[in-house]
Write a protein that holds these residues in place. Sequence first.
Motif, PDB file in Angstrom:
ATOM      1  N   LYS A 247      29.153 -42.487 -18.056  1.00 17.91           N
ATOM      2  CA  LYS A 247      29.395 -41.186 -17.423  1.00 17.91           C
ATOM      3  C   LYS A 247      29.349 -40.066 -18.471  1.00 17.91           C
ATOM      4  CE  LYS A 247      33.355 -39.287 -16.825  1.00 17.91           C
ATOM      5  NZ  LYS A 247      34.756 -39.072 -16.497  1.00 17.91           N
TER       6      LYS A 247
ATOM      7  N   LYS B 169      25.781 -39.366 -19.640  1.00 19.24           N
ATOM      8  CA  LYS B 169      24.982 -38.673 -18.619  1.00 19.24           C
ATOM      9  C   LYS B 169      25.379 -37.198 -18.527  1.00 19.24           C
ATOM     10  CE  LYS B 169      23.517 -42.347 -15.540  1.00 19.24           C
ATOM     11  NZ  LYS B 169      23.805 -43.076 -14.314  1.00 19.24           N
ATOM     12  N   MET B 170      26.699 -36.960 -18.553  1.00 16.72           N
ATOM     13  CA  MET B 170      27.185 -35.573 -18.484  1.00 16.72           C
ATOM     14  C   MET B 170      26.694 -34.776 -19.685  1.00 16.72           C
ATOM     15  SD  MET B 170      29.156 -35.198 -15.774  1.00 16.72           S
ATOM     16  CE  MET B 170      30.642 -34.289 -15.831  1.00 16.72           C
TER      17      MET B 170
ATOM     18  N   LEU C 167      23.038 -33.941 -19.283  1.00 17.87           N
ATOM     19  CA  LEU C 167      22.847 -32.865 -18.292  1.00 17.87           C
ATOM     20  C   LEU C 167      23.219 -31.508 -18.883  1.00 17.87           C
ATOM     21  CD1 LEU C 167      24.215 -34.647 -15.115  1.00 17.87           C
ATOM     22  CD2 LEU C 167      21.911 -33.826 -15.446  1.00 17.87           C
ATOM     23  N   ALA C 168      24.328 -31.506 -19.638  1.00 14.45           N
ATOM     24  CA  ALA C 168      24.751 -30.248 -20.269  1.00 14.45           C
ATOM     25  C   ALA C 168      23.704 -29.762 -21.268  1.00 14.45           C
ATOM     26  CB  ALA C 168      26.093 -30.449 -20.957  1.00 14.45           C
TER      27      ALA C 168
ATOM     28  N   GLN D  47      20.510 -30.389 -21.113  1.00 19.50           N
ATOM     29  CA  GLN D  47      19.358 -29.911 -20.340  1.00 19.50           C
ATOM     30  C   GLN D  47      19.573 -28.461 -19.902  1.00 19.50           C
ATOM     31  OE1 GLN D  47      18.622 -32.704 -17.227  1.00 19.50           O
ATOM     32  NE2 GLN D  47      16.914 -31.530 -16.378  1.00 19.50           N
ATOM     33  N   LYS D  48      20.782 -28.210 -19.398  1.00 19.43           N
ATOM     34  CA  LYS D  48      21.112 -26.853 -18.949  1.00 19.43           C
ATOM     35  C   LYS D  48      21.097 -25.877 -20.132  1.00 19.43           C
ATOM     36  CE  LYS D  48      24.491 -24.383 -16.206  1.00 19.43           C
ATOM     37  NZ  LYS D  48      25.837 -24.420 -15.643  1.00 19.43           N
TER      38      LYS D  48
ATOM     39  N   ALA E 157      17.539 -24.976 -21.099  1.00 17.53           N
ATOM     40  CA  ALA E 157      16.930 -24.005 -20.182  1.00 17.53           C
ATOM     41  C   ALA E 157      17.507 -22.615 -20.427  1.00 17.53           C
ATOM     42  CB  ALA E 157      17.163 -24.443 -18.744  1.00 17.53           C
ATOM     43  N   GLN E 158      18.829 -22.578 -20.638  1.00 17.80           N
ATOM     44  CA  GLN E 158      19.503 -21.294 -20.872  1.00 17.80           C
ATOM     45  C   GLN E 158      18.998 -20.645 -22.155  1.00 17.80           C
ATOM     46  OE1 GLN E 158      22.172 -20.420 -18.710  1.00 17.80           O
ATOM     47  NE2 GLN E 158      22.211 -18.394 -19.643  1.00 17.80           N
TER      48      GLN E 158
ATOM     49  N   LYS F 232      16.180 -21.133 -23.681  1.00 20.16           N
ATOM     50  CA  LYS F 232      14.793 -20.708 -23.527  1.00 20.16           C
ATOM     51  C   LYS F 232      14.721 -19.365 -22.787  1.00 20.16           C
ATOM     52  CE  LYS F 232      10.326 -22.343 -21.922  1.00 20.16           C
ATOM     53  NZ  LYS F 232       9.633 -23.230 -20.999  1.00 20.16           N
ATOM     54  N   TYR F 233      15.543 -19.256 -21.738  1.00 20.71           N
ATOM     55  CA  TYR F 233      15.581 -18.015 -20.961  1.00 20.71           C
ATOM     56  C   TYR F 233      16.045 -16.845 -21.825  1.00 20.71           C
ATOM     57  CZ  TYR F 233      17.289 -14.632 -17.586  1.00 20.71           C
ATOM     58  OH  TYR F 233      17.535 -13.487 -16.900  1.00 20.71           O
TER      59      TYR F 233
ATOM     60  N   MET G 294      13.357 -15.804 -24.246  1.00 26.65           N
ATOM     61  CA  MET G 294      12.310 -15.022 -23.588  1.00 26.65           C
ATOM     62  C   MET G 294      12.794 -13.606 -23.288  1.00 26.65           C
ATOM     63  SD  MET G 294       9.778 -17.023 -23.401  1.00 26.65           S
ATOM     64  CE  MET G 294       8.589 -16.809 -22.163  1.00 26.65           C
ATOM     65  N   LEU G 295      14.057 -13.516 -22.892  1.00 26.51           N
ATOM     66  CA  LEU G 295      14.631 -12.197 -22.593  1.00 26.51           C
ATOM     67  C   LEU G 295      14.643 -11.309 -23.836  1.00 26.51           C
ATOM     68  CD1 LEU G 295      15.831 -11.213 -19.896  1.00 26.51           C
ATOM     69  CD2 LEU G 295      18.082 -11.610 -20.853  1.00 26.51           C
TER      70      LEU G 295
END
Lengths: 81, 179
Positions: free
Chosen positions: B26, B29-30, B33-34, B36-37, B40-41, B43-44, B47-48
Motif C-alpha cells: 500500500k 503504491k501511494m 501515485l504521489a 506521478q501527481k 504532472a504538477q 511539468k505544469y 510550462m507556466l
Amino acid sequence: MLDSSTLYLVLIMAGFILVAVIVIHQHNCSDLVRRKSNEVENAVTQLTQKTQALEQAIVTLKTEIEEIDEQTVLLQFETPS
Amino acid sequence: MMIPTVALGIGILAFLFLYQVISRNKVSKMNSLAMQKQNAQSKYEFMLNHKRELKKELEEKKRKLATLRNNQQGIKTISSDDLEIKDIDDNEKVSRYLIQHGKITMEQNIKVLKKWKYCRWTTSASASQWDSSTSKPPNKPSRSTRFIQNPRRSTRPLPYCSNKEPHRFLDAALSISEF
C-alpha cells in the motif's frame, strides 16, 4: 488444563480471526489505493490538458517572438548608423 | 501439546508477515501515485513559468521594436520617469497604501478625502483671515470654521481638523477607519 479437542477448537478459532483481520486489512488498503489512484488520475488528466493548452500558447508566443525578431533585424538594417 | 504450540507460532508469524507485505504494498503504491501527481504538477508549473518568461520577452521585444520604429520616424519615446512627472501626491500614496493593507475601505477613503479637502479649505480660509488682520486673530470665524470649532453642531469630533496642529492625513484616515 484444556483437553486436546478444546485446544484445537480454540486454535482454529484464532486462525479464523487472524485470517479475517488479514482480509479486512487487505480490503482497506486496496480501497485506499483505489481512491487515491482515482484522485491522481483526475488531477493528472486536468494537468495534462492545461499543459497541452500551455504548450500551444508557448508555440504561438515563440512564433510571435520570431516575427518580431525578424522585423527588428530588418529595421536595424534599414536604420542608417 | 507440542503440535498446537508450533501451529500457533507458525500462524502468528504468517499473520505478521502478510500484514507487513500488505502494508508495504500500500505504501509503495501511494508513493508512486504521489510521485506521478508531483511530476504532472511540476511539468505544469514549468510550462507556466516558461510561458510567463516568453510573455515578458515578447513585451520587451515589442517595446524595442516600437522604439526602433519611432526612432526611424523621428519620434523619440520618453517615459514619465524620464520626465520626472509626479502626478501622485502624498495623500494619494497614503490612501493607496491603507487600502492595499485593508486598513480602510474605498468608501472610507472617499469620505476621508472629502473631509481632508474641506479641512484644508477651512484652514486656508482662517489663515487668510489671520493674515489680513495685522495683530489680532479674527473675532468672528467664518461659517465653515465655526462649524468645526463648535462642538454642539458637529456630532463627531474631528481631532485632525484643529487649526493649531498640522494636518496629518494618515491619522485622519486611521481615525475615520476606527469609527
